[in-house]
Motif scaffolding. Structure first.
Motif, PDB file in Angstrom:
ATOM      1  N   THR A 271     -20.467  -5.912  67.297  1.00 31.55           N
ATOM      2  CA  THR A 271     -19.697  -4.828  66.665  1.00 31.55           C
ATOM      3  C   THR A 271     -20.405  -3.503  66.918  1.00 31.55           C
ATOM      4  N   ASN A 272     -19.624  -2.455  66.966  1.00 31.98           N
ATOM      5  CA  ASN A 272     -20.167  -1.138  67.263  1.00 31.98           C
ATOM      6  C   ASN A 272     -20.479  -0.358  65.987  1.00 31.98           C
TER       7      ASN A 272
ATOM      8  N   ASP B  70     -15.456   6.024  64.241  1.00 32.09           N
ATOM      9  CA  ASP B  70     -15.885   4.779  64.879  1.00 32.09           C
ATOM     10  C   ASP B  70     -16.366   5.067  66.296  1.00 32.09           C
ATOM     11  N   PHE B  71     -17.443   4.390  66.694  1.00 36.04           N
ATOM     12  CA  PHE B  71     -18.002   4.550  68.032  1.00 36.04           C
ATOM     13  C   PHE B  71     -17.624   3.351  68.896  1.00 36.04           C
ATOM     14  N   ASP B  72     -17.657   3.539  70.206  1.00 37.21           N
ATOM     15  CA  ASP B  72     -17.472   2.414  71.112  1.00 37.21           C
ATOM     16  C   ASP B  72     -18.816   1.951  71.671  1.00 37.21           C
ATOM     17  N   TYR B  73     -19.853   2.116  70.869  1.00 35.81           N
ATOM     18  CA  TYR B  73     -21.211   1.703  71.221  1.00 35.81           C
ATOM     19  C   TYR B  73     -21.989   1.512  69.918  1.00 35.81           C
ATOM     20  N   GLN B  74     -23.152   0.891  70.031  1.00 35.26           N
ATOM     21  CA  GLN B  74     -24.036   0.797  68.886  1.00 35.26           C
ATOM     22  C   GLN B  74     -24.964   2.008  68.852  1.00 35.26           C
TER      23      GLN B  74
ATOM     24  N   ARG C 150     -28.328   7.527  69.990  1.00 35.81           N
ATOM     25  CA  ARG C 150     -27.558   6.407  70.502  1.00 35.81           C
ATOM     26  C   ARG C 150     -28.503   5.266  70.863  1.00 35.81           C
TER      27      ARG C 150
END
Length: 446
Positions: free
Chosen positions: A219-220, A238-242, A265
């Motif tokens: 999950t991101n 919401d991010f598309d990365y951790q 990031r």
């Protein structure tokens, strides 16, 4: 209301202000290696450019450092204690023992602090005056960052990605009010902005198979903006990365001067910037270099980043100073292994003064502005040097702040009281000096 102790007469007074924003230097908590417990503390003096290894390999992991008054409080994780650093001499002068795996420390009063215990799922209550643990509060799993808004304390329960909750504690009773499910994995870092909104940063979660050779679920990360008084969600990004730094260190930094939050990031190549005045994503800044990012702070006045760079967990790292505009290097200094938490040491916001003829009486003059919305300035005169206490109380007689506590020279002094985290209402300032007391009414408006 008695605004003055006695009538004050004096001739010429020349005050030399010391800005509350003036940065004296940077303290760096170097986490160290988990297997060798070789954490350390580095001090960088901005005025001289000199670097000092304040505490060298003191047998623990240095998870974070919190500055309060004349002391720095170090979360010494594996030694199960909070180490105390005297800032004027950079010497370790004592410990607060029996704190299991301390992670983050937040001061919530002149002599009161909370510290999260990473492995025990608790927050301990500290008495800074007696240097003892005076209470224990059960939270969610693996609690990390702590934030204070008004009479509430918020604790991010990371669970190393497996928890998704925020524990809310009453600051007066040290009791849990509520536990919020944020519906995002791994909440680790909290920031309170100038609008008194609470930002929560969730790192995301990765689930592996039994031998860590395959990712089963991922999950991101996300950023949530909450109304701290109601718990309502104001904004979710919401991010598309951790997200998360190269060590279990400092992922976020808030600059109230520029009203920006900086988030590292998880690939350690970029910093994400948010505008807290609009609650919007601003930009992503690519950080030059190949070493992992351990943590950062930002000086909005000089527009400089101070970035901890992790070379490895067996070699010393360094702090890189980068210009905001073109990210060119303005300087760097050596640090310890895994520089993962950085804090600015700022000058006192008390104004010093020199006089041709000193005042012959001690007095407290009305605050200005009053009413005020975020901060107000209190001015007082001291006829002679000595111990001074200036305390702010709310309408119920509870202590809200202690802007001044300590020895001061004779003359005029000014202190700016920042009340951004308090509720609107009536407050009272109380000056004690030379065996005398004076009070003044303050009105905090919104």
């Amino acid at each position: 209301m008695n605004h003055t102790l006695r009538i004050c007469t004096f001739l010429v007074l020349t005050a030399t202000p010391v800005s509350a924003q003036e940065i004296l230097g940077v303290y760096v908590a170097n986490q160290g290696n988990f297997s060798t417990n070789d954490g350390s503390i580095t001090w960088y003096d901005l005025s001289t450019g000199q670097v000092q290894e304040v505490l060298s390999n003191f047998g623990t992991l240095a998870q974070s450092i919190t500055l309060h008054g004349e002391f720095g409080y170090i979360a010494s994780n594996t030694s199960n204690a909070v180490d105390i650093l005297k800032l004027s001499t950079n010497e370790r002068i004592g410990q607060i023992p029996t704190v299991s795996s301390p992670r983050y420390i937040t001061v919530i009063g002149p002599d009161k602090a909370y510290v999260s215990e990473l492995w025990s799922s608790k927050v301990k209550v500290l008495d800074l005056a007696s240097r003892t643990v005076v209470g224990s509060i059960t939270t969610g799993t693996n609690p990390e960052d702590i934030a204070v808004v008004s009479d509430r304390v918020f604790v991010a329960n990371s669970g190393f990605g497996n928890d998704s909750t925020l524990t809310i504690i009453d600051i007066q009773t040290d009791m849990v009010i509520e536990t919020l499910d944020l519906e995002c994995d791994g909440p680790r870092h909290l920031e309170v902005d100038q609008q008194d909104e609470l930002w929560v940063f969730c790192n995301g979660n990765t689930v592996y198979n039994h031998d860590f050779t395959e990712i089963l679920e991922r999950t991101n990360g996300a950023a949530l903006v909450l109304n701290p008084l109601t718990g309502d969600l104001v904004k979710r990004i919401d991010f598309d990365y951790q997200v998360g730094a190269g060590a279990l260190g400092q992922d976020t930094h808030y600059s109230p001067q520029s009203e920006e939050i900086f988030l590292i990031r998880n690939d350690s190549t970029a910093v994400i910037v948010f505008d807290t005045s609009t609650n919007e994503y601003m930009e992503t800044i690519a950080i030059p270099g190949t070493e992992s990012l351990g943590g950062l702070v930002y000086d909005a006045t000089s527009r400089l980043f101070y970035v901890g760079r992790i070379v490895s967990f067996t070699e010393p790292g360094y702090v890189q100073i980068l210009r905001r505009g073109d990210l060119s290097e303005a300087g760097h200094f050596d640090a310890g292994i895994a520089p993962a938490h950085l804090v600015f040491h700022r000058a006192s916001n008390i104004t010093t003064a020199t006089t041709t003829i000193l005042p012959n009486e001690t007095s407290l003059t009305p605050a200005y502005p009053n009413p005020f919305t975020r901060s107000t300035t209190l001015t007082f005169m001291l006829a002679e040097p000595g111990p001074v206490s200036l305390v702010i109380y709310d309408a119920l007689g509870r202590e809200a702040a202690r802007p001044v506590y300590g020895e001061l020279p004779a003359g005029q002094h000014r202190v700016t009281w920042e009340a951004a985290n308090l509720l609107p209402g009536t407050y009272f300032s109380r000056l004690m000096a030379a065996g005398q007391i004076a009070t003044s009414k303050l009105v905090l408006a919104r």
